[in-house]
Write a protein that holds these residues in place. Structure first.
Motif, PDB file in Angstrom:
ATOM      1  N   LYS A  99       0.843  -1.206   0.000  1.00 17.05           N
ATOM      2  CA  LYS A  99       0.000   0.000   0.000  1.00 17.05           C
ATOM      3  C   LYS A  99       0.869   1.243   0.000  1.00 17.05           C
ATOM      4  CE  LYS A  99      -3.955  -1.095   2.887  1.00 17.05           C
ATOM      5  NZ  LYS A  99      -4.533  -0.978   4.232  1.00 17.05           N
ATOM      6  N   ARG A 100       1.843   1.288   0.910  1.00 15.13           N
ATOM      7  CA  ARG A 100       2.707   2.463   1.051  1.00 15.13           C
ATOM      8  C   ARG A 100       3.458   2.749  -0.239  1.00 15.13           C
ATOM      9  NH1 ARG A 100       4.411   4.530   5.723  1.00 15.13           N
ATOM     10  NH2 ARG A 100       3.189   4.017   7.556  1.00 15.13           N
ATOM     11  N   LYS A 101       3.965   1.685  -0.878  1.00 11.25           N
ATOM     12  CA  LYS A 101       4.748   1.907  -2.104  1.00 11.25           C
ATOM     13  C   LYS A 101       3.853   2.378  -3.247  1.00 11.25           C
ATOM     14  CE  LYS A 101       8.691  -0.607  -0.715  1.00 11.25           C
ATOM     15  NZ  LYS A 101       9.246  -1.885  -0.387  1.00 11.25           N
ATOM     16  N   ILE A 143      11.350  -0.487   9.037  1.00  8.03           N
ATOM     17  CA  ILE A 143      10.201  -0.630   9.936  1.00  8.03           C
ATOM     18  C   ILE A 143       8.935  -0.444   9.092  1.00  8.03           C
ATOM     19  CG2 ILE A 143       9.100   0.184  12.068  1.00  8.03           C
ATOM     20  CD1 ILE A 143      12.027  -0.735  12.486  1.00  8.03           C
ATOM     21  N   LYS A 144       8.921   0.651   8.342  1.00  7.34           N
ATOM     22  CA  LYS A 144       7.849   0.892   7.370  1.00  7.34           C
ATOM     23  C   LYS A 144       8.371   1.879   6.347  1.00  7.34           C
ATOM     24  CE  LYS A 144       5.001   1.916  10.806  1.00  7.34           C
ATOM     25  NZ  LYS A 144       3.782   2.289  11.500  1.00  7.34           N
ATOM     26  N   SER A 145       7.939   1.719   5.093  1.00  6.07           N
ATOM     27  CA  SER A 145       8.424   2.604   4.037  1.00  6.07           C
ATOM     28  C   SER A 145       7.592   3.871   4.016  1.00  6.07           C
ATOM     29  CB  SER A 145       8.291   1.924   2.672  1.00  6.07           C
ATOM     30  OG  SER A 145       9.048   0.747   2.667  1.00  6.07           O
ATOM     31  N   HIS A 146       8.135   4.928   4.571  1.00  5.58           N
ATOM     32  CA  HIS A 146       7.373   6.180   4.563  1.00  5.58           C
ATOM     33  C   HIS A 146       7.127   6.591   3.112  1.00  5.58           C
ATOM     34  CE1 HIS A 146       7.384   7.489   8.909  1.00  5.58           C
ATOM     35  NE2 HIS A 146       7.830   6.253   8.885  1.00  5.58           N
ATOM     36  N   HIS A 147       5.919   7.076   2.866  1.00  4.52           N
ATOM     37  CA  HIS A 147       5.469   7.290   1.486  1.00  4.52           C
ATOM     38  C   HIS A 147       6.419   8.171   0.696  1.00  4.52           C
ATOM     39  CE1 HIS A 147       4.468  11.140   3.087  1.00  4.52           C
ATOM     40  NE2 HIS A 147       4.076  11.552   1.894  1.00  4.52           N
ATOM     41  N   ASN A 148       7.083   9.107   1.414  1.00  5.62           N
ATOM     42  CA  ASN A 148       7.919  10.078   0.718  1.00  5.62           C
ATOM     43  C   ASN A 148       9.378   9.614   0.621  1.00  5.62           C
ATOM     44  OD1 ASN A 148       7.973  10.173   3.457  1.00  5.62           O
ATOM     45  ND2 ASN A 148       7.946  12.383   3.659  1.00  5.62           N
ATOM     46  N   VAL A 149       9.660   8.378   1.068  1.00  2.70           N
ATOM     47  CA  VAL A 149      11.020   7.850   0.992  1.00  2.70           C
ATOM     48  C   VAL A 149      10.987   6.510   0.255  1.00  2.70           C
ATOM     49  CG1 VAL A 149      13.102   7.201   2.271  1.00  2.70           C
ATOM     50  CG2 VAL A 149      11.570   8.959   3.194  1.00  2.70           C
ATOM     51  N   PHE A 189       0.107  13.785  10.864  1.00  2.06           N
ATOM     52  CA  PHE A 189      -0.800  12.949  10.069  1.00  2.06           C
ATOM     53  C   PHE A 189       0.055  12.285   8.990  1.00  2.06           C
ATOM     54  CE2 PHE A 189      -4.060  12.378   6.684  1.00  2.06           C
ATOM     55  CZ  PHE A 189      -4.904  11.544   7.400  1.00  2.06           C
ATOM     56  N   PRO A 190      -0.040  10.977   8.825  1.00  2.00           N
ATOM     57  CA  PRO A 190       0.878  10.294   7.896  1.00  2.00           C
ATOM     58  C   PRO A 190       0.562  10.598   6.435  1.00  2.00           C
ATOM     59  CG  PRO A 190      -0.760   8.770   8.760  1.00  2.00           C
ATOM     60  CD  PRO A 190      -0.975  10.064   9.482  1.00  2.00           C
ATOM     61  N   GLY A 191       1.609  10.661   5.616  1.00  2.00           N
ATOM     62  CA  GLY A 191       1.427  10.918   4.184  1.00  2.00           C
ATOM     63  C   GLY A 191       0.467   9.952   3.501  1.00  2.00           C
ATOM     64  N   PRO A 192       0.554   8.641   3.789  1.00  2.00           N
ATOM     65  CA  PRO A 192      -0.396   7.715   3.149  1.00  2.00           C
ATOM     66  C   PRO A 192      -1.824   7.863   3.695  1.00  2.00           C
ATOM     67  CG  PRO A 192       1.552   6.554   3.946  1.00  2.00           C
ATOM     68  CD  PRO A 192       1.591   7.918   4.538  1.00  2.00           C
ATOM     69  N   ALA A 193      -1.958   8.782   4.628  1.00  3.53           N
ATOM     70  CA  ALA A 193      -3.255   9.217   5.129  1.00  3.53           C
ATOM     71  C   ALA A 193      -4.070   8.071   5.735  1.00  3.53           C
ATOM     72  CB  ALA A 193      -4.017   9.940   4.019  1.00  3.53           C
ATOM     73  N   ALA A 195      -5.390   5.646   4.524  1.00  3.55           N
ATOM     74  CA  ALA A 195      -5.200   4.310   3.914  1.00  3.55           C
ATOM     75  C   ALA A 195      -4.468   3.368   4.868  1.00  3.55           C
ATOM     76  CB  ALA A 195      -4.414   4.436   2.609  1.00  3.55           C
ATOM     77  N   ILE A 196      -3.562   3.927   5.703  1.00  6.80           N
ATOM     78  CA  ILE A 196      -2.841   3.043   6.633  1.00  6.80           C
ATOM     79  C   ILE A 196      -3.534   2.962   7.996  1.00  6.80           C
ATOM     80  CG2 ILE A 196      -0.593   3.191   5.487  1.00  6.80           C
ATOM     81  CD1 ILE A 196       0.140   5.219   7.827  1.00  6.80           C
ATOM     82  N   ARG A 197      -4.737   3.552   8.068  1.00  7.29           N
ATOM     83  CA  ARG A 197      -5.565   3.355   9.266  1.00  7.29           C
ATOM     84  C   ARG A 197      -6.738   2.457   8.916  1.00  7.29           C
ATOM     85  NH1 ARG A 197      -5.181   9.519  11.685  1.00  7.29           N
ATOM     86  NH2 ARG A 197      -2.953   9.367  12.134  1.00  7.29           N
ATOM     87  N   PRO A 233      -3.026  14.832  23.560  1.00  6.75           N
ATOM     88  CA  PRO A 233      -2.000  13.822  23.268  1.00  6.75           C
ATOM     89  C   PRO A 233      -1.118  14.278  22.109  1.00  6.75           C
ATOM     90  CG  PRO A 233      -4.230  12.881  23.212  1.00  6.75           C
ATOM     91  CD  PRO A 233      -4.381  14.362  23.255  1.00  6.75           C
ATOM     92  N   TRP A 234       0.002  13.602  21.923  1.00  8.43           N
ATOM     93  CA  TRP A 234       0.895  13.930  20.796  1.00  8.43           C
ATOM     94  C   TRP A 234       0.199  13.578  19.485  1.00  8.43           C
ATOM     95  CZ3 TRP A 234       4.053  11.651  16.930  1.00  8.43           C
ATOM     96  CH2 TRP A 234       5.112  12.463  16.495  1.00  8.43           C
ATOM     97  N   GLN A 235      -0.509  12.432  19.499  1.00 11.16           N
ATOM     98  CA  GLN A 235      -1.261  12.020  18.309  1.00 11.16           C
ATOM     99  C   GLN A 235      -2.462  11.186  18.765  1.00 11.16           C
ATOM    100  OE1 GLN A 235       1.312  10.169  15.426  1.00 11.16           O
ATOM    101  NE2 GLN A 235      -0.121  10.482  13.743  1.00 11.16           N
ATOM    102  N   ASP A 268       9.131  12.960  19.672  1.00 13.29           N
ATOM    103  CA  ASP A 268       9.530  13.033  18.264  1.00 13.29           C
ATOM    104  C   ASP A 268       8.954  11.903  17.416  1.00 13.29           C
ATOM    105  OD1 ASP A 268      10.955  10.886  19.170  1.00 13.29           O
ATOM    106  OD2 ASP A 268      12.880  11.905  19.203  1.00 13.29           O
ATOM    107  N   GLY A 269       8.092  11.075  17.992  1.00 10.31           N
ATOM    108  CA  GLY A 269       7.482   9.984  17.220  1.00 10.31           C
ATOM    109  C   GLY A 269       8.358   8.737  17.116  1.00 10.31           C
ATOM    110  N   MET A 270       9.604   8.829  17.569  1.00  4.47           N
ATOM    111  CA  MET A 270      10.492   7.668  17.467  1.00  4.47           C
ATOM    112  C   MET A 270      10.147   6.625  18.535  1.00  4.47           C
ATOM    113  SD  MET A 270      12.380   8.223  14.876  1.00  4.47           S
ATOM    114  CE  MET A 270      13.718   7.048  15.007  1.00  4.47           C
ATOM    115  N   ALA A 309       4.968  -1.724  19.659  1.00  4.50           N
ATOM    116  CA  ALA A 309       4.108  -1.395  18.502  1.00  4.50           C
ATOM    117  C   ALA A 309       4.725  -0.191  17.797  1.00  4.50           C
ATOM    118  CB  ALA A 309       2.703  -1.056  18.985  1.00  4.50           C
ATOM    119  N   THR A 310       4.150   0.238  16.693  1.00  7.02           N
ATOM    120  CA  THR A 310       4.446   1.561  16.151  1.00  7.02           C
ATOM    121  C   THR A 310       3.205   2.406  16.455  1.00  7.02           C
ATOM    122  OG1 THR A 310       3.645   0.874  13.971  1.00  7.02           O
ATOM    123  CG2 THR A 310       6.029   0.774  14.352  1.00  7.02           C
ATOM    124  N   ILE A 311       3.268   3.694  16.116  1.00  7.46           N
ATOM    125  CA  ILE A 311       2.123   4.554  16.433  1.00  7.46           C
ATOM    126  C   ILE A 311       0.949   4.190  15.533  1.00  7.46           C
ATOM    127  CG2 ILE A 311       1.269   6.930  16.488  1.00  7.46           C
ATOM    128  CD1 ILE A 311       4.129   7.795  17.286  1.00  7.46           C
TER     129      ILE A 311
END
Ligand code: XMP
Length: 314
Positions: A99-101, A143-149, A189-193, A195-197, A233-235, A268-270, A309-311
């Protein structure tokens, strides 16, 4: 110690020296891409054109939010409705990395198309450090392919510019505050929006469910924070699970969707800690989601830290 004023000055000079032609920037309405757009605009002025792509799975009222933010910046922008294209490309896809790719590739395809119209040679993205750290590479696990990388196609012709590449979210926010940007405190808010929720296939009907559930979770948490019951919360958001369970609506059997609510504290989300939200706030969210979205009959609250987990769930 990170100094936002110095970063703005040095980065603007560096960008002005490096980028010598027409440029487009992909913006999402979030902090990172808005900061990147303002820095670029300071560096190259009229050579910059911003493109906001509506992929069909953005948050509720996002087009209007983006228009409001960009009207205030003076950066020229265009809203592209690409929802049909995105839904078509995701038909039948359930694997999170796939999905991310697909989403990353689709964004670039659209930016390349827009770049031709604008005669742009450069593409700016609001990539920040965790995006490429989590996307892996030679020395790190993906861990996961961020949409912009991880989603960038190797055939991309545009020259990539990433002014925030070395910053973490808390540093981007400091820069945003220093620039006086209205969205400086907006939650990530994640780039893949959405879709990854959505675990499982992304369809317009499933997007509707998670969009509404996210809006309710956001609204109730913000209301509780405003009234002093809890910190923001942070997110915080909702996730649609690929799981049905038996319920009862009135005196009729229901076999409905399950929605998970997630709220985390982080810098920082890490890494992140799940947030101990007051139970009455959780209850309001649960009652509202099940009342207002008929296809949902069960709500669970995610009490996992990152790690393990991840966020986001995908
Ligand atoms: P995770 O889920 O990896 O998320 O713990 C860390 C932070 O990054 C956001 N995120 C993304 N942001 N493109 C982005 O721009 C992406 O592909 C992406 N994936 C996750 C996530 O919402 C959280 O704030």
């Amino acid at each position: 110690m990170f100094n936002p004023e110095r970063f703005i000055k040095e980065q603007t000079e560096k960008l002005a020296a490096e980028v010598d032609g027409r440029t487009i920037i992909g913006v999402s309405g979030g902090v990172d891409s808005t900061v990147a757009a303002i820095l670029m605009s300071r560096a190259i002025g009229e050579h910059l054109f911003a493109v906001y792509v509506n992929n069909g799975f953005m948050r509720k009222n996002e087009d209007a939010e983006v228009a409001k933010t960009f009207d205030a910046t003076g950066v020229r922008y265009r809203i592209v409705d690409a929802s049909e294209e995105f839904f078509d490309s995701l038909k039948g896809v359930i694997d999170p990395e796939e999905k991310r790719k697909i989403i990353g590739n689709k964004f670039i395809e659209i930016f390349e198309r827009e770049a031709i119209g604008w005669g742009a040679e450069y593409l700016v993205q609001g990539t920040i450090a965790p995006d490429w750290i989590e996307s892996g590479g030679q020395l790190r696990d993906t861990i996961k392919s961020h949409h912009n990388v991880g989603g960038l196609p190797s055939s991309m012709k545009l020259k990539l510019v990433e002014p925030l590449r070395d910053l973490y979210k808390d540093e981007v926010r400091k820069v945003a505050r220093s620039l006086g940007i209205s969205v400086s405190e907006r939650q990530p808010f994640p780039g893949p929006a959405l879709a990854i929720r959505i675990l499982g296939e992304v369809t317009p009907a499933r997007v509707e469910v998670v969009r509404e559930a996210c809006a309710i979770a956001e609204e109730e948490i913000e209301k509780a924070a405003e009234s002093g019951k809890m910190d923001v919360p942070w997110q915080y958001f909702a996730v649609l699970l690929p799981l049905k369970s038996v319920g009862v609506q009135g005196d009729v059997r229901a076999y409905g969707n399950t929605v998970a609510v997630r709220a985390v504290e982080s810098v920082d989300g890490m890494t992140a800690k799940y947030m101990r939200i007051p139970h009455d706030v959780l209850e309001t969210i649960s009652v509202r989601i099940t009342n207002e979205i008929k296809s949902v009959s069960r709500i669970v609250y995610d009490i996992t830290h990152k790690p393990p987990a991840t966020i986001e769930w995908e």
